[in-house]
Design a protein around this motif. Sequence first.
Motif, PDB file in Angstrom:
ATOM      1  N   UNK A  26      43.856  10.551  29.658  1.00  0.00           N
ATOM      2  CA  UNK A  26      44.492  11.643  30.340  1.00  0.00           C
ATOM      3  C   UNK A  26      44.201  12.863  29.481  1.00  0.00           C
ATOM      4  N   UNK A  27      43.836  12.762  28.144  1.00  0.00           N
ATOM      5  CA  UNK A  27      43.575  13.845  27.439  1.00  0.00           C
ATOM      6  C   UNK A  27      42.022  14.095  27.759  1.00  0.00           C
ATOM      7  N   UNK A  28      41.277  13.122  28.074  1.00  0.00           N
ATOM      8  CA  UNK A  28      39.914  13.312  28.396  1.00  0.00           C
ATOM      9  C   UNK A  28      39.950  14.166  29.576  1.00  0.00           C
ATOM     10  N   UNK A  29      40.632  13.801  30.783  1.00  0.00           N
ATOM     11  CA  UNK A  29      40.497  14.618  31.988  1.00  0.00           C
ATOM     12  C   UNK A  29      41.324  15.769  31.626  1.00  0.00           C
ATOM     13  N   UNK A  30      41.950  16.216  31.184  1.00  0.00           N
ATOM     14  CA  UNK A  30      42.620  17.509  30.569  1.00  0.00           C
ATOM     15  C   UNK A  30      41.475  18.489  30.069  1.00  0.00           C
ATOM     16  N   UNK A  31      40.682  17.930  29.149  1.00  0.00           N
ATOM     17  CA  UNK A  31      39.518  18.375  28.288  1.00  0.00           C
ATOM     18  C   UNK A  31      38.524  18.973  29.675  1.00  0.00           C
ATOM     19  N   UNK A  32      38.137  17.858  30.454  1.00  0.00           N
ATOM     20  CA  UNK A  32      37.153  18.128  31.218  1.00  0.00           C
ATOM     21  C   UNK A  32      37.828  19.181  32.420  1.00  0.00           C
ATOM     22  N   UNK A  33      38.617  19.385  32.945  1.00  0.00           N
ATOM     23  CA  UNK A  33      39.400  20.079  33.630  1.00  0.00           C
ATOM     24  C   UNK A  33      39.337  21.723  33.289  1.00  0.00           C
ATOM     25  N   UNK A  34      39.638  21.736  31.788  1.00  0.00           N
ATOM     26  CA  UNK A  34      39.211  23.076  31.100  1.00  0.00           C
ATOM     27  C   UNK A  34      38.072  23.582  31.258  1.00  0.00           C
ATOM     28  N   UNK A  35      37.150  22.603  31.128  1.00  0.00           N
ATOM     29  CA  UNK A  35      35.599  22.910  31.062  1.00  0.00           C
ATOM     30  C   UNK A  35      34.891  23.184  32.176  1.00  0.00           C
ATOM     31  N   UNK A  36      35.576  22.714  33.412  1.00  0.00           N
ATOM     32  CA  UNK A  36      34.507  22.566  34.827  1.00  0.00           C
ATOM     33  C   UNK A  36      34.193  23.945  35.221  1.00  0.00           C
ATOM     34  N   UNK A  37      34.731  25.170  34.736  1.00  0.00           N
ATOM     35  CA  UNK A  37      34.372  26.277  35.433  1.00  0.00           C
ATOM     36  C   UNK A  37      33.094  26.716  34.560  1.00  0.00           C
ATOM     37  N   UNK A  38      32.477  26.145  33.529  1.00  0.00           N
ATOM     38  CA  UNK A  38      31.459  26.801  32.813  1.00  0.00           C
ATOM     39  C   UNK A  38      30.237  26.282  33.438  1.00  0.00           C
ATOM     40  N   UNK A  39      30.237  25.258  34.251  1.00  0.00           N
ATOM     41  CA  UNK A  39      29.106  24.589  34.890  1.00  0.00           C
ATOM     42  C   UNK A  39      28.550  25.497  36.205  1.00  0.00           C
ATOM     43  N   UNK A  40      27.427  25.671  36.142  1.00  0.00           N
ATOM     44  CA  UNK A  40      26.688  26.154  37.407  1.00  0.00           C
ATOM     45  C   UNK A  40      26.740  25.414  38.676  1.00  0.00           C
ATOM     46  N   UNK A  41      26.877  25.839  39.884  1.00  0.00           N
ATOM     47  CA  UNK A  41      27.016  25.073  41.146  1.00  0.00           C
ATOM     48  C   UNK A  41      25.424  24.876  41.550  1.00  0.00           C
TER      49      UNK A  41
END
Length: 364
Positions: free
Chosen positions: A305-320
């Motif tokens: 759950x903590x990992x998913x939360x961390x990943x969600x916070x980071x997704x906007x940094x990745x280029x499409x």
Amino acid sequence: MKLSKSTKFGASIIMSLGLILAGCGTTDKPASQPAPKGNDQQAVTPTPTPAPVKLPKVNIMVGGLEKIIYLPAKLTENLGYFKEEGLEVELTSQASGVNAEQALIAGEVQGVVGFYDHTIDMQAKGKELQAVVLLASNPGGRIMVANKVKDQFKTLADLKGKNIGITSSGASSHFLVNYLVTKGGNTSKDYVPLAVGAGATLVAAMEQGKVDVAWATQPTTAVLEQRGIATSFVDMESQEGSKQTLGGTYPAPSLYMNADYVKKNPEVAQRLANAFVKTLRYMSTHKAEEIADKLPKEYYAGDKDLYVKSLQASLSMFTPDGKMPAGGPEKVLEILTVNTPTLKDAKIDLGKTFSNEYVDKVKK
């Protein structure tokens, strides 16, 4: 004994009937076709299919496979995109990007998933490295301060005289901390950089009081906060925070390779770009939990759950799309130059430090 004329006539009739019956017995067989001649012969001869080209194996070193900023590497492998492109890729993990860079220069690996800034730094040292896929448009990290001393930190000027944790000397985290200390009105000699690695070693260093300030990325950042060890002081993880801190877009996680290798192996570079861009598209169209399900369970460090939360916070940094944004290389050079004045005289050719050629060719 002589046969009579009537007997000879009967025998002749019987023989004729036998031949007729024999002919009737073969009427169900297909008539033989004449062999094709001239152009007909060429038309029916199958053209031999050329054997598929065997591409060389690609070893890619990652500056921490478990770090969310470098997540696309393992995700590409687990989604099967390397195999779809006919590539044999071996991923290895290294705690620090600078060590991965050295392995690339030594010819031990063919690619590195690490920060783009290494391509600029190494060009000044006479080594031509080239980013072929940009994975994220900001550093994806934070400066964390220990909760027991957080009241001592109000501005960047308060970094003076502190032991600050970095992954290793000469790493991208080192470059960025130098910049922040200088931005606060001090110099790179006004603090002590301590190599504490990442993940568990970084957490332990802060718990034990070896450092009160440290550069950290997800999911380590979330662990420090959840355990009440440290609090975010400088945000270079969110798009807004990164631009505010660094003054613009700062391209960071990327796939970079020796420029000479790319030139000699354009097919490999293209297929790697194909695979990584497929992954970036997947990440832009799937939820954090769906992405986490494709990764090794050990990446969760016991708390999905903590990992998913961390990943969600980071997704906007990745280029499409894996493309280097306009102005990005210039911003990186500007920040590197703050603490490496020799870069001003190095006549860096930024056009040689990256290429959008391969990601531009990826099929839509």
